[in-house]
Scaffold this active site. Structure first.
Site, mmCIF file in Angstrom:
data_model
loop_
_atom_site.group_PDB
_atom_site.id
_atom_site.type_symbol
_atom_site.label_atom_id
_atom_site.label_comp_id
_atom_site.label_asym_id
_atom_site.label_seq_id
_atom_site.Cartn_x
_atom_site.Cartn_y
_atom_site.Cartn_z
ATOM 1 N N SER A 135 -38.931 85.599 75.320
ATOM 2 C CA SER A 135 -38.666 86.368 74.109
ATOM 3 C C SER A 135 -38.802 87.841 74.492
ATOM 4 O O SER A 135 -38.187 88.286 75.461
ATOM 5 C CB SER A 135 -39.651 85.965 73.004
ATOM 6 O OG SER A 135 -39.439 86.732 71.837
ATOM 7 N N TYR A 149 -31.018 92.983 68.727
ATOM 8 C CA TYR A 149 -31.886 92.347 69.727
ATOM 9 C C TYR A 149 -33.127 91.752 69.073
ATOM 10 O O TYR A 149 -33.491 90.598 69.326
ATOM 11 C CB TYR A 149 -32.273 93.386 70.779
ATOM 12 C CG TYR A 149 -32.985 92.823 71.979
ATOM 13 C CD1 TYR A 149 -32.321 92.021 72.895
ATOM 14 C CD2 TYR A 149 -34.323 93.125 72.218
ATOM 15 C CE1 TYR A 149 -32.973 91.515 74.012
ATOM 16 C CE2 TYR A 149 -34.982 92.624 73.335
ATOM 17 C CZ TYR A 149 -34.295 91.824 74.230
ATOM 18 O OH TYR A 149 -34.945 91.334 75.329
ATOM 19 N N LYS A 153 -34.556 87.858 68.831
ATOM 20 C CA LYS A 153 -35.856 87.497 69.394
ATOM 21 C C LYS A 153 -36.843 87.034 68.310
ATOM 22 O O LYS A 153 -37.662 86.144 68.565
ATOM 23 C CB LYS A 153 -36.444 88.676 70.183
ATOM 24 C CG LYS A 153 -35.647 89.022 71.436
ATOM 25 C CD LYS A 153 -35.549 87.852 72.405
ATOM 26 C CE LYS A 153 -34.920 88.247 73.730
ATOM 27 N NZ LYS A 153 -34.840 87.119 74.677
#
Length: 280
Positions: A135, A149, A153
Site C-alpha cells: 500500500s 493515488y 491505496k
C-alpha cells in the site's frame, strides 16, 4: 522444493519489485517474478535455477490466470504473494480525467485483487500462504495532488483488512505494507503521469508541486533494498504482522493521523454522547 518458499511477485521488472525478487532469491527461496515485459525481469534480476520470469499485466484477469498456472506448473505451489505493481497519476482531482482515475484504480486497486483472486485457490488447497500487498503511507493519510493515488491505496486498506478474517481459517496470512518515500521508480516518467487538463485557478500550485515531485525522484530517504530484506524477514515470522509501516516518515504521518482521529473521536463523544436508538 520442500525447504523453500515460492514467492510470486508482481511488478518485478523494475523498481522495488527487483529488490524484492533479489532479496527473496538471496534468502534461499524460489521466485516467480512477473512484469508486463518478462525480459525486463531477466535484465534486472538476472537468471537463476529458482527464478521464473512470467508476463503479467495485473489489469488482465487472463494474464493473472496464465501466470499463476505457470508458477504452479514450475514449482508446485505459491507460498508468498507480493502485490507490488503500481503507478502514480498525480494531480488535483478536478484536473485528473476520468480515464486517469480509472487507470490508477485499475492498476493499484483492481490489479492486486485480480492477482490475489487467482492465487487464493492455490493457497486454500495448501492450507497455507501469505498475501503481502504494498500500500503506501498515502493509504492511511491523504495528501494534496494525490487524490487518485490515495483513493486507490485507501481502497487497498479496506480490501486487505476485510480479506484477512476471510482467509485466516485456511492458514493464509495477510500483511499490508505502508512505505513512505523510498528510492523506487514511482516518480520516474515511466510510472508517474500528471493531470492531462489544466485549470487556471490551480496553475501556480500545480507548477510548484510538479517541480517538487520531480526534484524528489532519486533523492527519497528510504532504501528499497532494506525494505525488501524486511519483507523476507516478515514472511518468515511464525505469526506474520498484519501491517508493516515502513520508514520514519511513514511512521510520523501515521502518528499524526492517529492523533487527528483521536481528536475527532473526542470531539464527537463530547458533542454527541449517543445517537443510538433508546430502547423503551
Amino acid at each position: 522444493m520442500t525447504n523453500k518458499k515460492v514467492w510470486f511477485i508482481t511488478g518485478a521488472g523494475r523498481g522495488m519489485g527487483v529488490d524484492i525478487a533479489k532479496a527473496a532469491l538471496a534468502g534461499g527461496n524460489a521466485v516467480v517474478a512477473t512484469a508486463r515485459d518478462p525480459g525486463s525481469v531477466t535484465r534486472a534480476v538476472g537468471e537463476a535455477d529458482d527464478l521464473l520470469a512470467v508476463k503479467l499485466d495485473v489489469t488482465s484477469n487472463l494474464d493473472a490466470e496464465t501466470a499463476v498456472k505457470a508458477a504452479v506448473e514450475r514449482f508446485g505451489r505459491i507460498d508468498v504473494l507480493v502485490n507490488n505493481a503500481g503507478n502514480f497519476n498525480a494531480g488535483f482531482f478536478e484536473e485528473l480525467t476520468p480515464e486517469q482515475m480509472e487507470r490508477q484504480l485499475s492498476t493499484t486497486l483492481v490489479g492486486p485483487m485480480n492477482v490475489t483472486r487467482t492465487v487464493l485457490p492455490v493457497m486454500r488447497r495448501q492450507r497455507s500462504g501469505h498475501v503481502i500487498t504494498i500500500s503506501s503511507s498515502a493509504g492511511l493519510t491523504g495528501f494534496e495532488f494525490g487524490t487518485a493515488y490515495s483513493a486507490s491505496k485507501f481502497g487497498v486498506e479496506g480490501w486487505m483488512e476485510s480479506l484477512r478474517p476471510e482467509v485466516a481459517p485456511f492458514g493464509i496470512h495477510t500483511t499490508v505494507v505502508n512505505p513512505g518515500y523510498f528510492r523506487t521508480e514511482l516518480l520516474t516518467p515511466q510510472s508517474t503521469k500528471y493531470a492531462e487538463t489544466a485549470i487556471d485557478d490551480y496553475a501556480e500550485r500545480r507548477a510548484a508541486l510538479i517541480a517538487a515531485w520531480t526534484a524528489q525522484n532519486g533523492r527519497q530517504s528510504g532504501d528499497p533494498a532494506k525494505l525488501a530484506q524486511a519483507l523476507v524477514t516478515i514472511a518468515g515470522e511464525r505469526r506474520p504482522r498484519r501491517r508493516f509501516i515502513a520508514g520514519a516518515d511513514s511512521i510520523a504521518s501515521t502518528e499524526r493521523k492517529v492523533a487527528d482521529l483521536q481528536a475527532d473521536i473526542d470531539l464527537n463523544r463530547e458533542r454527541f454522547v449517543s445517537l443510538d436508538v433508546t430502547e423503551a
